[in-house]
Design a protein around this motif. Structure first.
Motif, PDB file in Angstrom:
ATOM      1  N   ALA A  31      71.467  62.858  32.615  1.00  0.00           N
ATOM      2  CA  ALA A  31      72.387  61.669  33.220  1.00  0.00           C
ATOM      3  C   ALA A  31      72.131  60.490  31.922  1.00  0.00           C
ATOM      4  CB  ALA A  31      72.123  61.078  34.350  1.00  0.00           C
ATOM      5  N   GLN A  32      70.921  60.441  31.419  1.00  0.00           N
ATOM      6  CA  GLN A  32      70.462  59.319  30.501  1.00  0.00           C
ATOM      7  C   GLN A  32      71.024  59.683  29.263  1.00  0.00           C
ATOM      8  OE1 GLN A  32      66.563  58.195  31.155  1.00  0.00           O
ATOM      9  NE2 GLN A  32      67.213  56.887  32.875  1.00  0.00           N
ATOM     10  N   PRO A  42      72.062  51.968  38.177  1.00  0.00           N
ATOM     11  CA  PRO A  42      73.114  53.015  38.519  1.00  0.00           C
ATOM     12  C   PRO A  42      72.534  53.986  39.481  1.00  0.00           C
ATOM     13  CG  PRO A  42      72.247  53.199  36.036  1.00  0.00           C
ATOM     14  CD  PRO A  42      71.452  52.059  36.757  1.00  0.00           C
ATOM     15  N   VAL A  43      72.235  53.656  40.524  1.00  0.00           N
ATOM     16  CA  VAL A  43      71.840  54.555  41.203  1.00  0.00           C
ATOM     17  C   VAL A  43      72.001  54.169  42.783  1.00  0.00           C
ATOM     18  CG1 VAL A  43      69.524  53.348  41.429  1.00  0.00           C
ATOM     19  CG2 VAL A  43      69.515  55.865  42.003  1.00  0.00           C
ATOM     20  N   PHE A  44      72.281  55.261  43.598  1.00  0.00           N
ATOM     21  CA  PHE A  44      72.347  55.089  45.112  1.00  0.00           C
ATOM     22  C   PHE A  44      71.380  55.926  45.734  1.00  0.00           C
ATOM     23  CE2 PHE A  44      76.573  53.356  43.930  1.00  0.00           C
ATOM     24  CZ  PHE A  44      76.613  52.343  44.678  1.00  0.00           C
ATOM     25  N   ILE A  45      70.654  55.624  46.850  1.00  0.00           N
ATOM     26  CA  ILE A  45      69.660  56.437  47.460  1.00  0.00           C
ATOM     27  C   ILE A  45      70.322  56.546  48.755  1.00  0.00           C
ATOM     28  CG2 ILE A  45      67.443  56.968  48.470  1.00  0.00           C
ATOM     29  CD1 ILE A  45      66.284  55.084  46.320  1.00  0.00           C
ATOM     30  N   ARG A  86      79.118  55.665  28.024  1.00  0.00           N
ATOM     31  CA  ARG A  86      79.481  54.890  29.349  1.00  0.00           C
ATOM     32  C   ARG A  86      78.173  55.357  30.372  1.00  0.00           C
ATOM     33  NH1 ARG A  86      81.954  58.128  33.413  1.00  0.00           N
ATOM     34  NH2 ARG A  86      82.448  60.291  32.743  1.00  0.00           N
ATOM     35  N   THR A  87      77.956  54.532  31.313  1.00  0.00           N
ATOM     36  CA  THR A  87      76.748  54.832  32.126  1.00  0.00           C
ATOM     37  C   THR A  87      77.130  55.939  33.206  1.00  0.00           C
ATOM     38  OG1 THR A  87      75.584  52.691  31.736  1.00  0.00           O
ATOM     39  CG2 THR A  87      74.941  53.804  33.573  1.00  0.00           C
ATOM     40  N   ILE A  88      76.366  56.781  33.292  1.00  0.00           N
ATOM     41  CA  ILE A  88      76.228  58.173  34.180  1.00  0.00           C
ATOM     42  C   ILE A  88      75.108  57.523  35.369  1.00  0.00           C
ATOM     43  CG2 ILE A  88      76.229  60.375  34.842  1.00  0.00           C
ATOM     44  CD1 ILE A  88      78.618  59.436  33.278  1.00  0.00           C
ATOM     45  N   GLY A  89      75.400  57.275  36.625  1.00  0.00           N
ATOM     46  CA  GLY A  89      74.589  57.143  37.514  1.00  0.00           C
ATOM     47  C   GLY A  89      74.075  58.351  38.313  1.00  0.00           C
ATOM     48  N   ILE A  90      73.200  58.260  39.120  1.00  0.00           N
ATOM     49  CA  ILE A  90      72.419  59.085  39.946  1.00  0.00           C
ATOM     50  C   ILE A  90      72.614  58.678  41.157  1.00  0.00           C
ATOM     51  CG2 ILE A  90      71.278  60.525  38.117  1.00  0.00           C
ATOM     52  CD1 ILE A  90      68.710  59.135  39.632  1.00  0.00           C
ATOM     53  N   TYR A  91      72.948  60.026  42.270  1.00  0.00           N
ATOM     54  CA  TYR A  91      73.131  59.317  43.632  1.00  0.00           C
ATOM     55  C   TYR A  91      72.262  60.484  44.488  1.00  0.00           C
ATOM     56  CZ  TYR A  91      76.352  57.402  47.190  1.00  0.00           C
ATOM     57  OH  TYR A  91      76.860  56.592  48.112  1.00  0.00           O
ATOM     58  N   PRO A  92      71.156  60.141  44.386  1.00  0.00           N
ATOM     59  CA  PRO A  92      70.083  61.438  45.071  1.00  0.00           C
ATOM     60  C   PRO A  92      69.997  61.129  46.709  1.00  0.00           C
ATOM     61  CG  PRO A  92      68.724  59.411  44.159  1.00  0.00           C
ATOM     62  CD  PRO A  92      70.375  59.378  43.846  1.00  0.00           C
ATOM     63  N   GLU A  93      70.090  62.311  47.397  1.00  0.00           N
ATOM     64  CA  GLU A  93      70.147  62.320  48.725  1.00  0.00           C
ATOM     65  C   GLU A  93      68.537  62.845  49.281  1.00  0.00           C
ATOM     66  OE1 GLU A  93      71.567  64.562  52.872  1.00  0.00           O
ATOM     67  OE2 GLU A  93      72.906  64.465  51.095  1.00  0.00           O
ATOM     68  N   THR A  94      68.039  62.184  50.076  1.00  0.00           N
ATOM     69  CA  THR A  94      66.673  62.761  50.756  1.00  0.00           C
ATOM     70  C   THR A  94      66.889  63.714  51.749  1.00  0.00           C
ATOM     71  OG1 THR A  94      66.380  60.855  52.236  1.00  0.00           O
ATOM     72  CG2 THR A  94      65.203  60.649  50.261  1.00  0.00           C
ATOM     73  N   LYS A  95      66.701  65.260  51.838  1.00  0.00           N
ATOM     74  CA  LYS A  95      67.177  65.856  52.767  1.00  0.00           C
ATOM     75  C   LYS A  95      65.928  66.318  53.783  1.00  0.00           C
ATOM     76  CE  LYS A  95      70.337  68.358  52.714  1.00  0.00           C
ATOM     77  NZ  LYS A  95      71.733  68.318  52.819  1.00  0.00           N
ATOM     78  N   LYS A 154      60.785  48.631  50.379  1.00  0.00           N
ATOM     79  CA  LYS A 154      59.941  48.850  49.041  1.00  0.00           C
ATOM     80  C   LYS A 154      60.869  48.851  47.758  1.00  0.00           C
ATOM     81  CE  LYS A 154      57.046  51.795  52.034  1.00  0.00           C
ATOM     82  NZ  LYS A 154      56.481  53.324  52.088  1.00  0.00           N
ATOM     83  N   THR A 155      62.083  48.678  47.934  1.00  0.00           N
ATOM     84  CA  THR A 155      62.825  48.601  46.765  1.00  0.00           C
ATOM     85  C   THR A 155      64.001  47.862  46.848  1.00  0.00           C
ATOM     86  OG1 THR A 155      63.973  50.090  45.001  1.00  0.00           O
ATOM     87  CG2 THR A 155      64.193  50.661  47.534  1.00  0.00           C
ATOM     88  N   ASP A 156      64.447  47.417  45.542  1.00  0.00           N
ATOM     89  CA  ASP A 156      66.027  46.705  45.792  1.00  0.00           C
ATOM     90  C   ASP A 156      67.116  47.626  45.316  1.00  0.00           C
ATOM     91  OD1 ASP A 156      64.874  44.023  46.368  1.00  0.00           O
ATOM     92  OD2 ASP A 156      64.268  43.804  44.238  1.00  0.00           O
ATOM     93  N   LEU A 157      66.682  48.794  44.857  1.00  0.00           N
ATOM     94  CA  LEU A 157      67.760  49.728  44.587  1.00  0.00           C
ATOM     95  C   LEU A 157      68.555  49.977  45.797  1.00  0.00           C
ATOM     96  CD1 LEU A 157      65.617  52.622  42.988  1.00  0.00           C
ATOM     97  CD2 LEU A 157      67.060  50.851  41.777  1.00  0.00           C
ATOM     98  N   PRO A 158      70.003  50.268  45.617  1.00  0.00           N
ATOM     99  CA  PRO A 158      71.075  50.305  46.574  1.00  0.00           C
ATOM    100  C   PRO A 158      70.839  51.340  47.550  1.00  0.00           C
ATOM    101  CG  PRO A 158      71.913  50.028  44.455  1.00  0.00           C
ATOM    102  CD  PRO A 158      70.696  50.174  44.391  1.00  0.00           C
ATOM    103  N   LEU A 159      70.852  51.319  48.774  1.00  0.00           N
ATOM    104  CA  LEU A 159      70.666  52.138  49.686  1.00  0.00           C
ATOM    105  C   LEU A 159      72.037  52.672  50.668  1.00  0.00           C
ATOM    106  CD1 LEU A 159      67.277  50.949  51.361  1.00  0.00           C
ATOM    107  CD2 LEU A 159      67.658  52.617  49.467  1.00  0.00           C
ATOM    108  N   VAL A 160      72.243  53.984  51.041  1.00  0.00           N
ATOM    109  CA  VAL A 160      73.412  54.391  51.665  1.00  0.00           C
ATOM    110  C   VAL A 160      73.034  55.152  52.905  1.00  0.00           C
ATOM    111  CG1 VAL A 160      75.624  55.561  51.208  1.00  0.00           C
ATOM    112  CG2 VAL A 160      74.363  54.746  49.416  1.00  0.00           C
TER     113      VAL A 160
END
Length: 325
Positions: free
Chosen positions: A135-136, A184-187, A144-153, A201-207
């Motif tokens: 992505a980076q 550029p990340v959603f968890i 252009r910025t490519i974000g990542i959108y990881p899911e905890t399974k 624990k984080t300010d990263l966006p959560l979904v």
């Protein structure tokens, strides 16, 4: 922690990569998703025996790799209870990363995507770090910025076997420069308690992911009576907004279908979510008639147009080029 994440542009999320064109969760699928217009690429994360996060739809990998035909690992076949269901096969947590790297990916739904079987056996299982590197690298190349959108399974399950997903996920993201509410990340997660914990624990966006049926597995474990339908109500969304910045919803929660597969009137979910400052990302958009509502057989673009008109903020798509039409 208080987060003020806003995004006024609808985003296209390459669902497991461009999985309509390449076997899912491979670097080839992610690279193609970027080329076809994705703003984010989505890895589902599970863990290896030695604690490395890798991208697979499930921790049972017989449907997505050639493990079943590998005589070396025949004795690893076993049966486990995963989120209350009995599963038989081969599980990532029983393999080291080095062992998993000897396997090759295959198409998960060959009966619907026979063209993708041409790529069976070509691609490795990627690590989270390799996906971030891609992505980076591509962001720098294309400007252009490519974000990542990881899911905890299966976070409750992995925590129960002392292979918690959240700590290595956060440490990997921070080590790669993903920090702050506008990174550029959603968890994402189908469970609730791990997102609530992450929010401290984080300010990263959560979904918060919301399915069209059932309930979060951590609710099953804790005895919480609420279902996904309860979480999708105005009062449920108000509670979600205390720890998350977005909801990732099954399409049928927004536009239900009748028993014949024909679309019914839209619900108020988008306006209810927006009233609580939650973004709405909808899953999963696919081109095959098998997945399309009766109203849009042979016309996947029409389905996108309908959902876009409802004011959503993003779509998960197996065919990012169709989403970007």
């Amino acid at each position: 922690m208080t987060k003020n994440f806003t995004n006024t542009t609808l985003i296209i999320i390459g669902h497991r990569g461009a999985s309509g064109y390449r076997p899912e969760h491979t670097l080839a699928a992610y690279e193609l998703a970027i080329a076809l217009g994705s703003d984010y690429i989505e890895p589902d994360l599970v863990c290896t025996k030695d604690g490395v996060l890798i991208a697979r739809h499930e921790n049972e990998i017989s449907a997505t790799t050639d493990v079943a035909s590998n005589a070396k690992f025949a004795n690893r076949k076993t049966t486990k209870i995963i989120d209350g269901e009995s599963k038989t096969g081969w599980f990532t947590e029983d393999f080291t990363l080095t062992e998993l790297k000897t396997l090759r990916a295959k198409e998960r739904i060959p009966e619907l995507r026979p063209q993708n079987t041409a790529y069976d056996g070509l691609f490795e299982i990627p690590t989270l770090q390799e996906i971030i590197d891609l992505a980076q690298q591509k962001s720098a190349e294309i400007g252009r910025t490519i974000g990542i959108y990881p899911e905890t399974k299966h976070p409750t399950y992995f925590k129960s076997i002392e292979l918690s997903l959240e700590e290595p996920l956060l440490s990997t993201l921070v080590a790669n420069g993903y920090q702050g509410a506008n990174a550029p990340v959603f968890i994402q997660s189908f469970e609730v308690s791990n997102l609530q914990d992450l929010s401290t624990k984080t300010d990263l966006p959560l979904v918060q992911l919301l399915n069209s049926s059932g309930k979060p597995y951590d609710f099953v474990v804790s005895g919480d009576a609420r279902t996904y339908a309860d979480l999708a109500t105005a009062s449920g969304l108000k509670q979600i907004a205390k720890y998350a910045q977005a909801v990732g919803i099954h399409k049928n929660l927004l536009v239900p279908r009748d028993s014949k597969g024909k679309l019914l009137a839209p619900t108020s979910l988008v306006s209810d979510a927006h009233a609580n400052s939650l973004l709405v990302h909808v899953w999963t958009f696919r081109n095959e008639n098998f997945f399309l509502p009766l109203d849009f057989q042979g016309n996947p673009q029409g389905e996108y147009q309908l959902f876009f008109s409802l004011g959503i903020d993003g779509v998960f798509s197996d065919y990012p080029d169709t989403a970007a039409f």
